[in-house]
Design an enzyme around this catalytic site. Sequence first.
Site, PDB file in Angstrom:
ATOM      1  N   ASP A  75      42.649  47.350  37.815  1.00 40.18           N
ATOM      2  CA  ASP A  75      41.391  48.098  37.840  1.00 40.18           C
ATOM      3  C   ASP A  75      40.640  47.843  39.149  1.00 40.18           C
ATOM      4  OD1 ASP A  75      41.219  45.573  36.054  1.00 40.18           O
ATOM      5  OD2 ASP A  75      39.201  45.800  36.840  1.00 40.18           O
ATOM      6  N   GLY A  86      49.368  35.785  31.531  1.00 43.20           N
ATOM      7  CA  GLY A  86      48.263  35.386  30.663  1.00 43.20           C
ATOM      8  C   GLY A  86      48.593  35.647  29.204  1.00 43.20           C
ATOM      9  N   GLY A 102      49.883  38.071  36.726  1.00 42.60           N
ATOM     10  CA  GLY A 102      48.776  38.590  35.935  1.00 42.60           C
ATOM     11  C   GLY A 102      48.179  39.844  36.536  1.00 42.60           C
ATOM     12  N   THR A 103      47.102  40.290  35.906  1.00 45.42           N
ATOM     13  CA  THR A 103      46.408  41.466  36.417  1.00 45.42           C
ATOM     14  C   THR A 103      45.122  41.031  37.114  1.00 45.42           C
ATOM     15  OG1 THR A 103      45.341  41.735  34.282  1.00 45.42           O
ATOM     16  CG2 THR A 103      47.291  43.079  34.697  1.00 45.42           C
TER      17      THR A 103
HETATM   18  N1  HPA Z   1      37.649  40.657  36.385  1.00 47.25           N
HETATM   19  C1  HPA Z   1      38.250  39.528  36.019  1.00 47.25           C
HETATM   20  N2  HPA Z   1      39.533  39.471  35.721  1.00 47.25           N
HETATM   21  C2  HPA Z   1      40.256  40.598  35.765  1.00 47.25           C
HETATM   22  C3  HPA Z   1      39.688  41.806  36.138  1.00 47.25           C
HETATM   23  C4  HPA Z   1      38.317  41.832  36.460  1.00 47.25           C
HETATM   24  O1  HPA Z   1      37.743  42.881  36.794  1.00 47.25           O
HETATM   25  N3  HPA Z   1      40.661  42.751  36.070  1.00 47.25           N
HETATM   26  C5  HPA Z   1      41.788  42.117  35.682  1.00 47.25           C
HETATM   27  N4  HPA Z   1      41.555  40.816  35.494  1.00 47.25           N
END
Ligand code: HPA
Length: 235
Positions: free
Chosen positions: A204, A21, A90-91
Amino acid sequence: MPTPHNNAKKGDIAKTVLMPGDPLRAKFIAENYLEDAVCYNEVRGMLGFTGKYKGVTVSVQGSGMGVPSMGIYSWELFNEYDVENIIRIGTAGAIADNVQLRDIVIAMSTSTNSAYASQYRLPGTYAPTASWKLLSNAADAAKAKGSTFHVGNILTSDTFYDDADSLAEWRKMGVLAIEMETAALYMNAARAAKNALCILTVSDCPLKGESTSAEERQTSFREMMEIALETAVRL
Ligand code: HPA
């Protein structure tokens, strides 16, 4: 031909593109993993580079955040630059109970609250799905690295700050994690008859109120980048 969003000329971009991203992550990958990397785009700061990894030419370019941004950049890569394979890295936020911070999630499919599919005027609900070859290569690469990884359905959400607070509902349906771009990528790939995959690292756990430190994010991001690069090399 350059597009309104990308200065690259045809031929500047490899058949396989990794898309984080954050464009600065693209720069990080180019500087730390690619040989002879050349920057092909700086429009809107959405940096793109082409170089070699283990002798294979690959590109790496930012997608920006959210479905519309991923929708634009991946559409142009597939349809204007003859790209065949896009691997998003991505995360994500964990949703399923057994998905922990720093785990890897490989998105076999993605559910979404985005209206992106409405443009196709389908008489039903479309199921955005990964390409099997990329998915199986990524699972092999993750196994070879000894990574803790999950393969399954994720959620592509249009909202990061969500008033409906609906993650527990998605959890009931076995959804593993939440992010914001993959549905656009998988639909663009399907429409262009190309290949796509999303590999995520869990940054997270919104349902538990946990998150990784900046340093942990960097380490787990490296693990995911290496899985994505090995996926590309196995094509
Ligand atoms: N929500 C949406 N996108 C994300 C989150 C999240 O909690 N964590 C990392 N990308």
